[in-house]
Design a protein around this motif. Structure first.
Motif, short mmCIF file in Angstrom:
data_model
loop_
_atom_site.label_atom_id
_atom_site.label_comp_id
_atom_site.label_asym_id
_atom_site.label_seq_id
_atom_site.Cartn_x
_atom_site.Cartn_y
_atom_site.Cartn_z
N VAL A 110 -19.00 16.53 30.57
CA VAL A 110 -18.95 17.07 29.20
C VAL A 110 -19.50 16.05 28.21
CG1 VAL A 110 -17.42 17.84 27.34
CG2 VAL A 110 -17.04 18.63 29.68
N MET A 111 -19.06 14.79 28.34
CA MET A 111 -19.47 13.78 27.37
C MET A 111 -20.96 13.47 27.43
SD MET A 111 -16.32 11.06 27.37
CE MET A 111 -17.16 10.10 26.12
N SER A 112 -21.57 13.61 28.61
CA SER A 112 -23.00 13.31 28.74
C SER A 112 -23.88 14.56 28.63
CB SER A 112 -23.27 12.61 30.07
OG SER A 112 -22.89 13.43 31.16
N ALA A 113 -23.29 15.72 28.36
CA ALA A 113 -24.08 16.95 28.23
C ALA A 113 -25.02 16.84 27.03
CB ALA A 113 -23.15 18.16 28.06
N PRO A 114 -26.23 17.39 27.15
CA PRO A 114 -27.19 17.30 26.03
C PRO A 114 -26.66 17.91 24.73
CG PRO A 114 -28.28 18.03 28.05
CD PRO A 114 -26.81 18.05 28.32
N ASP A 115 -25.82 18.94 24.82
CA ASP A 115 -25.33 19.58 23.60
C ASP A 115 -23.90 19.17 23.24
OD1 ASP A 115 -24.15 20.79 25.78
OD2 ASP A 115 -24.22 22.81 24.95
N ALA A 116 -23.43 18.04 23.77
CA ALA A 116 -22.06 17.59 23.50
C ALA A 116 -21.87 17.35 22.00
CB ALA A 116 -21.75 16.33 24.28
N ARG A 117 -20.72 17.79 21.50
CA ARG A 117 -20.40 17.61 20.08
C ARG A 117 -18.98 17.05 19.97
NH1 ARG A 117 -20.31 22.25 15.28
NH2 ARG A 117 -19.24 20.98 13.71
N ALA A 154 -14.41 21.68 27.08
CA ALA A 154 -14.16 20.66 26.07
C ALA A 154 -13.18 19.64 26.65
CB ALA A 154 -13.59 21.27 24.79
N VAL A 155 -13.36 18.39 26.26
CA VAL A 155 -12.41 17.32 26.59
C VAL A 155 -11.56 17.06 25.36
CG1 VAL A 155 -12.15 14.92 27.30
CG2 VAL A 155 -14.01 16.27 28.23
N VAL A 156 -10.26 17.21 25.51
CA VAL A 156 -9.33 17.02 24.39
C VAL A 156 -8.51 15.76 24.66
CG1 VAL A 156 -7.47 18.04 23.03
CG2 VAL A 156 -9.20 19.52 24.08
N THR A 157 -8.58 14.81 23.74
CA THR A 157 -7.77 13.60 23.85
C THR A 157 -6.93 13.46 22.58
OG1 THR A 157 -9.53 12.24 22.89
CG2 THR A 157 -9.43 12.38 25.28
N THR A 158 -5.71 12.95 22.75
CA THR A 158 -4.80 12.80 21.62
C THR A 158 -4.23 11.39 21.61
OG1 THR A 158 -2.86 13.52 22.87
CG2 THR A 158 -4.14 15.23 21.76
N ASN A 159 -3.74 11.00 20.46
CA ASN A 159 -3.11 9.70 20.31
C ASN A 159 -1.92 9.85 19.36
OD1 ASN A 159 -2.74 6.88 20.55
ND2 ASN A 159 -3.88 6.55 18.65
N ARG A 160 -0.75 9.41 19.82
CA ARG A 160 0.46 9.39 19.00
C ARG A 160 0.92 10.79 18.61
NH1 ARG A 160 -0.01 5.03 14.29
NH2 ARG A 160 2.19 5.57 14.20
#
Length: 239
Positions: free
Chosen positions: A133-140, A163-169
């Motif tokens: 996902v992160m290296s996809a040409p259309d990644a946003r 989509a990659v979902v990351t959270t903090n706190r």
């Protein structure tokens, strides 16, 4: 024009240090005059750093206390008073006991190895999906900060539908509640999966992007809901 377009698409791979030396030098020259790519590469690097930190998880501080308390209140069984077998009979008995012990240890070791292997396979699968996902040409990349100082970052790819979902706190929730993600767009909200409150800092892969334009997060009963029970506590744009 085609050369410039190809260079723009290297932001994700550059952030993951996945370029050849020639591609990296070309992209770094391009960065000097392209603020959009510089911002995108910085966003990818920030997300990659959070994913690396999320992968390192220490056991709960209270775990040692629980183990020591259990040891203190568990009574040890006294040794059994038994007559030792005669030297003539001792050999076969000990051989049988040793064989049983070896079998038990082998089964226990096989079970532990299987669990470790399955866990490693799941982590490898997650890492491969995140990298794709992160290296996809259309990644946003989209990031939002909540009033409680929590941060949520979404890297989405419409071509992959993920989509990659990351959270903090993220604030912890009672055991009967969970965070649930929703694809939002012209149609009715669709579930994009749940996030375990106890692992809210762990990256999550949300699939089925489709025609959604935003992703929202609500608080739902444990196990998730068929439809949102209230307004999202936050929303982010997706590619």
């Amino acid at each position: 024009m085609t050369h410039d377009l190809d260079t723009h698409r290297l932001a994700g791979a550059y952030a993951l240090d996945a370029l050849t030396d020639t591609e990296r030098r070309r992209f770094e020259r391009h960065l000097r005059g392209c603020a959009a790519c510089a911002d995108e590469a910085a966003g990818f690097r920030e997300t990659a750093a959070r994913l690396a930190l999320a992968a390192a998880r220490r056991p709960p501080d209270e775990l040692r206390g629980r183990v020591m308390a259990e040891i203190a209140r568990t009574r040890q069984s006294p040794p059994l008073a038994r007559r030792l077998p005669s030297p003539r009979a001792r050999g076969p008995v000990w051989l049988a006991a040793a064989a049983c012990l070896v079998l038990v240890l082998a089964l226990a070791g096989a079970g532990a190895a299987w669990r470790v292997q399955r866990s490693a396979e799941r982590e490898q699968s997650l890492n491969r999906q995140v990298a794709a996902v992160m290296s996809a040409p259309d990644a946003r990349t989209s990031t939002v900060r909540t009033p409680a100082a929590a941060t949520v970052t979404v890297v989405s790819s419409r071509s992959l539908g993920k989509a990659v979902v990351t959270t903090n706190r993220m604030p912890p929730l009672p055991s009967a509640r969970t965070y649930q993600m929703w694809w939002l767009g012209p149609a009715a909200p669709r579930s994009a999966g749940t996030m375990n409150p106890a692992e809210s800092d762990r990256p999550v892969i949300a699939t089925g992007l489709g025609g959604a334009r935003r992703i929202g997060v609500t608080v739902e009963p444990a196990g998730g809901s068929a439809r949102p029970s209230g307004a999202p506590i936050l929303t982010l744009a997706v590619g």
